[in-house]
Design an enzyme around this catalytic site. Structure first.
Site, PDB file in Angstrom:
ATOM      1  N   THR A 204       0.623  10.388  -9.906  1.00 37.04           N
ATOM      2  CA  THR A 204      -0.211   9.196  -9.998  1.00 37.04           C
ATOM      3  C   THR A 204      -0.372   8.730 -11.443  1.00 37.04           C
ATOM      4  OG1 THR A 204      -2.528   8.513  -9.781  1.00 37.04           O
ATOM      5  CG2 THR A 204      -2.146  10.852  -9.925  1.00 37.04           C
ATOM      6  N   ASP A 205      -0.700   7.446 -11.627  1.00 34.44           N
ATOM      7  CA  ASP A 205      -1.002   6.958 -12.981  1.00 34.44           C
ATOM      8  C   ASP A 205      -2.376   7.446 -13.457  1.00 34.44           C
ATOM      9  OD1 ASP A 205      -2.626   5.383 -11.349  1.00 34.44           O
ATOM     10  OD2 ASP A 205      -2.007   3.469 -12.213  1.00 34.44           O
ATOM     11  N   GLU A 206      -3.165   8.024 -12.535  1.00 40.49           N
ATOM     12  CA  GLU A 206      -4.512   8.470 -12.928  1.00 40.49           C
ATOM     13  C   GLU A 206      -4.470   9.631 -13.916  1.00 40.49           C
ATOM     14  OE1 GLU A 206      -7.534   8.579  -9.935  1.00 40.49           O
ATOM     15  OE2 GLU A 206      -6.430   7.245  -8.617  1.00 40.49           O
TER      16      GLU A 206
ATOM     17  N   LYS B 143      -3.721  16.788 -10.451  1.00 38.38           N
ATOM     18  CA  LYS B 143      -2.380  16.183 -10.422  1.00 38.38           C
ATOM     19  C   LYS B 143      -1.702  16.337 -11.788  1.00 38.38           C
ATOM     20  CE  LYS B 143      -0.498  14.192  -7.617  1.00 38.38           C
ATOM     21  NZ  LYS B 143       0.399  14.637  -6.507  1.00 38.38           N
TER      22      LYS B 143
ATOM     23  N   TYR C 253      -9.514  15.231  -9.114  1.00 38.73           N
ATOM     24  CA  TYR C 253      -8.236  14.845  -8.500  1.00 38.73           C
ATOM     25  C   TYR C 253      -7.163  14.641  -9.563  1.00 38.73           C
ATOM     26  CZ  TYR C 253      -4.636  11.632  -6.803  1.00 38.73           C
ATOM     27  OH  TYR C 253      -3.432  11.029  -6.535  1.00 38.73           O
TER      28      TYR C 253
HETATM   29  N1  LIG Z   1      -2.289   6.655  -2.498  1.00 38.12           N
HETATM   30  C1  LIG Z   1      -1.998   6.235  -3.725  1.00 38.12           C
HETATM   31  O1  LIG Z   1      -2.366   5.115  -4.097  1.00 38.12           O
HETATM   32  C2  LIG Z   1      -1.165   7.093  -4.658  1.00 38.12           C
HETATM   33  C3  LIG Z   1      -0.705   6.532  -5.845  1.00 38.12           C
HETATM   34  C4  LIG Z   1       0.098   7.311  -6.678  1.00 38.12           C
HETATM   35  C5  LIG Z   1       0.452   8.594  -6.323  1.00 38.12           C
HETATM   36  N2  LIG Z   1      -0.032   9.123  -5.159  1.00 38.12           N
HETATM   37  C6  LIG Z   1       0.388  10.495  -4.821  1.00 38.12           C
HETATM   38  O2  LIG Z   1       1.267  10.379  -3.706  1.00 38.12           O
HETATM   39  C7  LIG Z   1       1.118  11.506  -2.840  1.00 38.12           C
HETATM   40  C8  LIG Z   1       0.799  11.057  -1.435  1.00 38.12           C
HETATM   41  O3  LIG Z   1      -0.398  10.275  -1.464  1.00 38.12           O
HETATM   42  P1  LIG Z   1      -1.012   9.689  -0.114  1.00 38.12           P
HETATM   43  O4  LIG Z   1      -1.898   8.562  -0.486  1.00 38.12           O
HETATM   44  O5  LIG Z   1       0.059   9.483   0.880  1.00 38.12           O
HETATM   45  O6  LIG Z   1      -1.921  10.924   0.337  1.00 38.12           O
HETATM   46  P2  LIG Z   1      -2.536  11.247   1.791  1.00 38.12           P
HETATM   47  O7  LIG Z   1      -3.845  11.910   1.509  1.00 38.12           O
HETATM   48  O8  LIG Z   1      -2.496  10.043   2.663  1.00 38.12           O
HETATM   49  O9  LIG Z   1      -1.503  12.307   2.424  1.00 38.12           O
HETATM   50  C9  LIG Z   1      -1.402  13.617   1.958  1.00 38.12           C
HETATM   51  C10 LIG Z   1      -0.608  14.403   2.993  1.00 38.12           C
HETATM   52  O10 LIG Z   1      -0.467  15.744   2.489  1.00 38.12           O
HETATM   53  C11 LIG Z   1      -0.774  16.660   3.528  1.00 38.12           C
HETATM   54  N3  LIG Z   1      -1.296  17.893   2.914  1.00 38.12           N
HETATM   55  C12 LIG Z   1      -2.452  18.060   2.249  1.00 38.12           C
HETATM   56  N4  LIG Z   1      -2.599  19.339   1.854  1.00 38.12           N
HETATM   57  C13 LIG Z   1      -1.473  19.987   2.262  1.00 38.12           C
HETATM   58  C14 LIG Z   1      -1.016  21.330   2.135  1.00 38.12           C
HETATM   59  N5  LIG Z   1      -1.758  22.259   1.525  1.00 38.12           N
HETATM   60  N6  LIG Z   1       0.185  21.654   2.652  1.00 38.12           N
HETATM   61  C15 LIG Z   1       0.962  20.720   3.276  1.00 38.12           C
HETATM   62  N7  LIG Z   1       0.551  19.445   3.446  1.00 38.12           N
HETATM   63  C16 LIG Z   1      -0.638  19.072   2.937  1.00 38.12           C
HETATM   64  C17 LIG Z   1      -1.808  15.956   4.389  1.00 38.12           C
HETATM   65  O11 LIG Z   1      -1.863  16.499   5.705  1.00 38.12           O
HETATM   66  C18 LIG Z   1      -1.298  14.514   4.349  1.00 38.12           C
HETATM   67  O12 LIG Z   1      -0.378  14.283   5.387  1.00 38.12           O
HETATM   68  C19 LIG Z   1       0.021  12.373  -3.466  1.00 38.12           C
HETATM   69  O13 LIG Z   1       0.633  13.402  -4.185  1.00 38.12           O
HETATM   70  C20 LIG Z   1      -0.722  11.437  -4.398  1.00 38.12           C
HETATM   71  O14 LIG Z   1      -1.250  12.126  -5.499  1.00 38.12           O
HETATM   72  C21 LIG Z   1      -0.825   8.408  -4.314  1.00 38.12           C
END
Ligand SMILES: NC(=O)c1ccc[n+]([C@@H]2O[C@H](COP(=O)([O-])OP(=O)(O)OC[C@H]3O[C@@H](n4cnc5c(N)ncnc54)[C@H](O)[C@@H]3O)[C@@H](O)[C@H]2O)c1
Length: 352
Positions: free
Chosen positions: A133-135, A164, A160
């Site tokens: 993430t950019d955070e 990350k 969080y």
């Molecule tokens: N949502 C955003 O805007 C955003 C932006 C930049 C980066 N990200 C990154 O992208 C990735 C996905 O984000 P998202 O929004 O889809 O998250 P999300 O919370 O919607 O999904 C996370 C998934 O990971 C699974 N999970 C959690 N803990 C687990 C574990 N211990 N073992 C196996 N599976 C596990 C959950 O069941 C879920 O399906 C993350 O790493 C997040 O940091 C998200």
């Protein structure tokens, strides 16, 4: 290719899998623990495809990870599994340390041992793609002209983003120390279909449709750079297949918006697309609530490198993407209802 996608039942992971199955000939192993954020119903469009398989596994479980690597023999890992909601990390950071740090470490070790046993050709072609993430870069602050580049020092603010940031460092250390071919991407805020309704955009849409208050932190002046999730999925596949090992790529939408302007845009779209809501105009439901502790003011990504090196640019503007998103929620209220009333989990746990 056989691609092991962790967190594939989440918001972005499911978009990545839908993209891979629809647009490529690759095979996908979806490895997900199915926490509250994991919803296999987001994969209904691909789950019957012969190139898709699901493994319910926790990334902290080394024995199970070794089994999955040996059984499926993947050519690449796309690591998205994480605890991802900032507010939850403030209320209970433990799960974030466990999954985002210990889980990433455990996955790296399982991947490294598997990778080290591959033949020379498969070994050099292997990729471990860490999605972040950019955070991790912290707060740009109001009034600044700066953007986050790949060189911006890390300065995370929340449990969080700190977890990350730590996971990003682990991945880079595994490249440098062991030679595991890794790529890291840091992306701005995503929005789009199948987004869990605790996050700002789906929360606002669904509350507005029910005539409930629309909570906005502080004065809603926080600025985020919004990217349509399907553009992110395309960017991730581009980096996986064309990115250079050891490199980091920032991904962003060039769509800096104040939170309050995002909420007002959604309200205007709902006024147009759903005038029969219980409370119209929808903007009259906006309620300013106490700000989140440590809330960063502004994030904004400089996505010049991925454009220059890999030719990726987003296909959606914020205006086109947010219209598609609002329309998707209006067309998929059954998916939303099953998330909101918990039936997507209860049935899975055999409690229905
Ligand atoms: N949502 C955003 O805007 C955003 C932006 C930049 C980066 N990200 C990154 O992208 C990735 C996905 O984000 P998202 O929004 O889809 O998250 P999300 O919370 O919607 O999904 C996370 C998934 O990971 C699974 N999970 C959690 N803990 C687990 C574990 N211990 N073992 C196996 N599976 C596990 C959950 O069941 C879920 O399906 C993350 O790493 C997040 O940091 C998200």
């Amino acid at each position: 290719m056989k691609i092991l996608v962790t967190g594939g039942a989440g918001f972005i992971g499911s978009a990545v899998i839908r993209h891979i199955i629809a647009a490529t000939k690759d095979h996908v192993i979806n490895l997900d623990k199915l926490t509250y954020a994991g919803n296999l119903e987001s994969l209904d469009a691909v789950s019957a495809d012969a190139r898709y398989v699901f493994e319910q596994v926790d990334i902290c479980d080394r024995v199970e990870l070794d089994r999955v690597f040996q059984t499926h023999q993947p050519d690449a890992v796309m690591h998205l599994a994480a605890e991802s909601h900032v507010d939850r990390s403030i209320d209970g950071p433990g799960e974030f340390i466990q999954t985002n740090l210990v889980g990433t470490y455990t996955l790296l070790e399982a991947a490294r041992v598997y990778w080290s046993q591959l033949d020379v050709e498969r070994k050099s072609a292997f990729r471990f793609h860490h999605i972040s993430t950019d955070e991790v870069y912290g707060d740009l602050g109001e009034g600044s002209e700066h953007l986050f580049t790949e060189q911006t020092p890390y300065d995370p603010s929340s449990p969080y983003s700190a977890s990350k940031a730590g996971s990003d460092h682990l991945v880079r250390a595994w490249q440098r120390t062991y030679g595991l071919p890794t790529v890291v991407t840091n992306c701005s805020n995503n929005y789009g279909p199948y987004h869990f309704p605790e996050k700002l955009i789906p929360l606002v849409i669904l509350n507005a449709l029910e005539g409930k208050e629309l909570p906005v932190y502080g004065q809603g002046t926080q600025i985020r750079d919004w990217l349509f999730v399907e553009d992110h999925a395309r960017a991730l596949y581009t980096v996986l297949t064309q990115g250079q090992p050891g490199e980091t790529y920032n991904i962003g939408g060039h769509n800096e918006k104040k939170n309050i302007d995002v909420v007002l845009t959604i309200c205007q779209l709902l006024d147009e697309l759903h005038p029969m809501s219980p409370v119209v105009p929808h903007a009259s439901l906006i309620k300013y609530v106490q700000d989140r502790p440590g809330h960063d003011v502004r994030y904004a990504i400089d996505a010049a490198k991925i454009k220059k090196d890999l030719g990726w640019v987003p296909q959606e503007t914020f205006e086109s993407g947010i219209r598609k998103t609002v329309q998707w929620y209006l067309d998929n209220l059954a998916w939303c209802k099953r998330v909101q009333d918990g039936s997507y989990r209860r049935e899975r746990l055999g409690l229905a």
